[in-house]
Design a protein around this motif. Structure first.
Motif, PDB file in Angstrom:
ATOM      1  N   UNK A 300      -3.229 -19.844 -30.256  1.00 56.52           N
ATOM      2  CA  UNK A 300      -3.737 -20.237 -29.133  1.00 56.52           C
ATOM      3  C   UNK A 300      -4.861 -21.418 -29.482  1.00 56.52           C
ATOM      4  N   UNK A 301      -5.685 -21.118 -30.464  1.00 54.71           N
ATOM      5  CA  UNK A 301      -6.716 -21.892 -30.985  1.00 54.71           C
ATOM      6  C   UNK A 301      -6.106 -23.360 -31.684  1.00 54.71           C
ATOM      7  N   UNK A 307     -10.221 -28.548 -23.177  1.00 56.36           N
ATOM      8  CA  UNK A 307     -10.841 -29.173 -21.749  1.00 56.36           C
ATOM      9  C   UNK A 307     -10.400 -28.191 -20.684  1.00 56.36           C
ATOM     10  N   UNK A 308     -11.650 -28.536 -19.885  1.00 55.97           N
ATOM     11  CA  UNK A 308     -11.601 -27.320 -18.756  1.00 55.97           C
ATOM     12  C   UNK A 308     -10.779 -27.782 -17.444  1.00 55.97           C
ATOM     13  N   UNK A 557      -6.462 -19.971 -23.106  1.00 55.71           N
ATOM     14  CA  UNK A 557      -6.638 -19.626 -21.760  1.00 55.71           C
ATOM     15  C   UNK A 557      -6.834 -20.879 -20.764  1.00 55.71           C
ATOM     16  N   UNK A 558      -7.515 -21.788 -21.344  1.00 62.80           N
ATOM     17  CA  UNK A 558      -7.495 -22.993 -20.311  1.00 62.80           C
ATOM     18  C   UNK A 558      -6.230 -23.483 -19.835  1.00 62.80           C
ATOM     19  N   UNK A 559      -4.836 -23.161 -20.503  1.00 60.78           N
ATOM     20  CA  UNK A 559      -3.845 -23.532 -20.157  1.00 60.78           C
ATOM     21  C   UNK A 559      -2.962 -22.641 -19.265  1.00 60.78           C
ATOM     22  N   UNK A 622     -14.602 -18.936 -20.880  1.00 61.09           N
ATOM     23  CA  UNK A 622     -13.321 -17.974 -20.267  1.00 61.09           C
ATOM     24  C   UNK A 622     -12.052 -19.074 -20.588  1.00 61.09           C
ATOM     25  N   UNK A 623     -12.248 -20.469 -20.524  1.00 58.93           N
ATOM     26  CA  UNK A 623     -11.222 -21.230 -20.737  1.00 58.93           C
ATOM     27  C   UNK A 623     -11.109 -21.708 -22.177  1.00 58.93           C
ATOM     28  N   UNK A 624     -12.445 -21.923 -22.848  1.00 56.78           N
ATOM     29  CA  UNK A 624     -12.146 -22.474 -24.325  1.00 56.78           C
ATOM     30  C   UNK A 624     -12.546 -21.495 -25.413  1.00 56.78           C
ATOM     31  N   UNK A 625     -12.590 -20.372 -25.091  1.00 58.47           N
ATOM     32  CA  UNK A 625     -13.029 -19.380 -25.991  1.00 58.47           C
ATOM     33  C   UNK A 625     -11.579 -18.787 -26.769  1.00 58.47           C
ATOM     34  N   UNK A 626     -11.843 -17.869 -27.815  1.00 57.50           N
ATOM     35  CA  UNK A 626     -10.616 -17.270 -28.290  1.00 57.50           C
ATOM     36  C   UNK A 626     -10.378 -15.835 -27.352  1.00 57.50           C
TER      37      UNK A 626
END
Ligand code: GLA
Length: 726
Positions: A300-301, A307-308, A557-559, A622-626
């Motif tokens: 995922x990374x 981007x949010x 997570x952002x996607x 929440x969106x950009x983290x691992x």
């Protein structure tokens, strides 16, 4: 010392692909006949750690050395009896290749191209591509075949995969565990584990539906015991292709594993005329010594766009096809008050669309439901400070539509066969230029005239009877001067990508969400083209946790679109799932709301508004983290932890459990043991409580969450902030 990136040994026969945590070594034998994998695993530091490539002696004439050799791209030819990546037929009738290494090229130290050439038909050239990401160790592999002849010599390709990956036997022949993401419609990406892969066995995953499918996601992970204490060797990968695919794992008698993958061989066929080239989709893979946990961080990374995505409202679950201007204006007013940023009108807005039986293809607004069109709605949504989104299913047509009545031959079909309908619809032939320009024209006009900022691109059936009248007028499989009609499977996907690219070029700020009756088309290929993916039509929170657990192995997570809804509506007990639980489940990715917010009580509206405010405060994490799963016991409790430097958010859930076991302290990960952390906790109430702990306490003793023990559908959000280094 081996630097990061790609390096060639002075002998020009060894190539090192080095990332921060892994190394992949390729070697060419001295006779230039073979390109072998020499190593894949933890990072190496010296070139000389790995000896030059050599074919190992064969065990017997029935076990030829070529069959067991870890060839980077084992083609069909000679004494190769294992799974092959490439098979061709020459006009002479020869059905084998005989390739040898000719050259290599390294571009910007991260892209390696190895060129192979047929020993007799010198105009046939195959290039193996490797691109490495030095941060994550992800390697993108693909292969290109060229017919460089200047005569009218046409080459037929019977099968062409993207790559073969090789894993060494496990330590002491210990077992190797396979993890896959399989499911069904509304039950996508369930984590399945096969405990032991047996020698001399094969495992095949794939799709022949024209889409990656809800039934199997193009992903694998293989885990086994490492020779390093407390480590687990994990090899994982995914195919970036939104059509038919295959991943096959072969374990040989020595315990070596070959993972072959790419375009599905069933009904595959391509003709390369003189001067033509074909490149396969990318098969990406990586290595982690930290088990599935490590694999989940890296893929995922690697795919994260950084981007949010906005908070969305979509009325599909609340209204279905029964949409109209007043209802949408009312919903938009409520959504704006809650803090929604993107308001989406789903299915049902176009002519004839009162159910799923009619209307697809006629992308003109329904005058009965929207007498003045959709612009007044979009304008209103914009005046409320939100973006406006619209649903399309561009590749489809209902036989009950003006489009189909005018152009019955615009769909895939065979002349002498019935056209199988699914959800009362047929698939448009995207290889036909006229079809594509009709689709694009309708999309473009609607986007421009209405003022659309986002589209949900859906695909609600698989492709069947894939006969394209354009590719082959005679419906013959292939001939000397004709294209192979089976190319249609590849062309459809390429044309789908082409349309997405064109939209992104013509409307640079346009957001696109990929959907295929839920998560049927959320592969890494489409992820490169769109902003987010709808991962399932099942929004019941318990189901959603299972599905999100699986898909978050790949999707950043952002996607990953996650909605708060009223599901399951048919269950009279559904109201017992509190709004807080629904929000916390949807906090895991890009938050959306699908509830009937016109029916929310004032109390529910206040609560929803507060959760949205909290989400906005935490979404950079929440969106950009691992996103990491600390526990995923779907019958007892589940805990995720999403981390960025110095901050994290923990989401903990207790589903409806019949046993009421207490929840043990949750041991967190990736904190600094010496540092101090402030924890802010939210449960069902919107008030928080603050606690302070050391990193060591949180990681080794664990965080008590007594609130979770007290009943079903309890959940907690914890914001973890580093406040001092000691
Ligand atoms: C599919 C999608 C849903 C919705 C409907 C509309 O099932 O997955 O979210 O858009 O189509 O028909």
């Amino acid at each position: 010392m081996l630097p990061l990136g790609i390096t060639c040994h002075p002998d020009k026969h060894r190539f090192y692909l080095v990332s921060e945590n892994s190394t992949y070594v390729i070697g060419v034998t001295l006779d230039k006949k073979l390109v072998l994998n020499l190593y894949w695993g933890p990072r190496l530091y010296s070139m000389d750690d790995i000896p030059a490539a050599q074919l190992q002696p064969e065990r017997s004439s029935q076990d030829p050395a070529l069959t067991t050799a870890p060839e980077e791209y084992p083609y069909f030819g000679g004494l190769r009896f294992g799974e092959t990546s490439l098979k061709v037929t020459f006009p002479s009738g020869t059905r084998e290749l005989d390739l040898a290494f000719v050259d290599h090229y390294i571009h910007n130290s991260h892209h390696l191209v190895i060129t192979l050439q047929d020993q007799y038909y010198e105009d046939v050239v195959v290039c193996l591509h490797y691109k490495i990401c030095v941060k994550t160790g992800l390697i993108e592999r693909s292969a290109t075949i060229s017919n460089r002849s200047s005569s009218s010599f046409s080459l037929h390709i019977d099968k062409m995969l993207s790559a073969a990956w090789h894993l060494p036997p496990t330590i002491n022949n210990k077992s190797r565990q396979l993890t896959t993401l399989n499911g069904a419609w509304s039950a996508e990406t369930q984590v399945n584990t096969t405990v032991n892969l047996h020698t001399n066995n094969q495992y095949t995953l794939g799709s022949t539906r024209g889409i990656p499918s809800a039934q199997a996601y193009p992903y694998f992970a293989l885990t086994s015991e490492s020779n390093l204490p407390n480590r687990q060797d994990t090899y994982f990968g995914a195919i970036a292709w939104s059509g038919n695919w295959t991943i096959r794992m072969d374990v040989d008698y020595q315990g070596q594993v070959r993972i072959s993958g790419g375009l599905q061989p069933l009904d595959f066929g391509l003709t390369l005329e003189a001067g033509e080239t074909f490149t396969t989709p990318v098969f990406m893979a990586g290595y982690s010594s930290l088990g599935i946990f490590g694999a989940r961080q890296l893929l995922p990374r690697y795919l994260q766009q950084g981007k949010i995505n906005p908070i969305l409202y979509n009325s599909w679950e609340a209204a279905g096809f029964d949409v109209n201007i007043q209802q949408q204006l009312d919903l938009a007013n409520e959504a704006a008050k809650l803090g929604v940023e993107l308001f989406v009108l789903d299915d049902g807005w176009f002519r004839g669309r009162t159910s799923d039986k009619a209307g697809l293809g006629d992308w003109f607004y329904d005058e009965n439901k929207f007498p003045n069109g959709l612009k007044p709605l979009a304008d209103h949504v914009h005046s409320l400070g939100m973006k406006f989104g619209l649903w399309f299913e561009p590749e489809m047509v209902n036989p009950d539509s003006s489009l189909y009545r005018e152009h019955p031959d615009w769909v895939y079909h065979y002349r002498e066969r019935p056209r199988s309908e699914a959800r009362h619809q047929l698939v448009l032939d995207l290889t036909n230029e006229q079809v594509r320009s009709y689709i694009y024209d309708r999309l473009r006009h609607n986007i421009m005239e209405i003022g659309v900022d986002y589209i949900k691109w859906d695909m609600n059936r698989p492709i069947s009877e894939a006969g394209s009248q354009l590719l082959n007028n005679n419906n013959t499989p292939f001939g000397q001067d004709e294209r192979d009609a089976r190319e249609v499977w590849i062309s459809h996907v390429n044309m789908f990508y082409h349309l997405l690219k064109q939209l992104k070029t013509d409307f640079p700020g346009l957001l696109i969400e990929s959907c295929s009756s839920g998560g049927g088309r959320a592969d890494p290929g489409v992820l490169k083209m769109v902003d987010q993916c709808w991962v399932s039509d099942n929004t019941q929170p318990d189901a959603r946790l299972i599905i999100q657990h699986g898909i978050s192995s790949v999707l950043p997570p952002s996607m990953m679109s996650c909605w708060v809804t009223d599901m399951p509506q048919e269950d009279p007990g559904y109201k017992s799932i509190p709004l807080s639980y629904r929000f916390h489940v949807a906090f895991m990715g890009a938050l959306g709301i699908g509830s009937n917010i016109l029916k929310y009580t004032d109390e529910q509206k206040t609560e929803a508004t507060n959760w949205i405010k909290l989400y906005i405060k935490l979404r950079h994490i929440l969106q950009l983290g691992d996103l990491d799963w600390l526990h995923a016991d779907h019958t007892r409790f589940l805990v995720t932890m999403t981390t960025i430097p110095n901050e994290a958010v923990l989401l903990a859930f207790r589903p409806s459990s019949p046993f009421w076991f207490p929840i043990p302290p949750i041991r967190l990960r990736k904190l600094d043991p010496k540092a101090k952390y402030e924890l802010e906790l939210w449960t069902t109430h919107n008030d928080s409580q603050v606690e302070t702990y050391s990193g060591a306490n949180l990681m080794y003793k664990g965080l008590d969450l007594p609130y979770l023990t007290s009943g079903a559908y309890k959940s907690v959000v914890v914001w973890i902030k580093k406040i001092s280094d000691s």
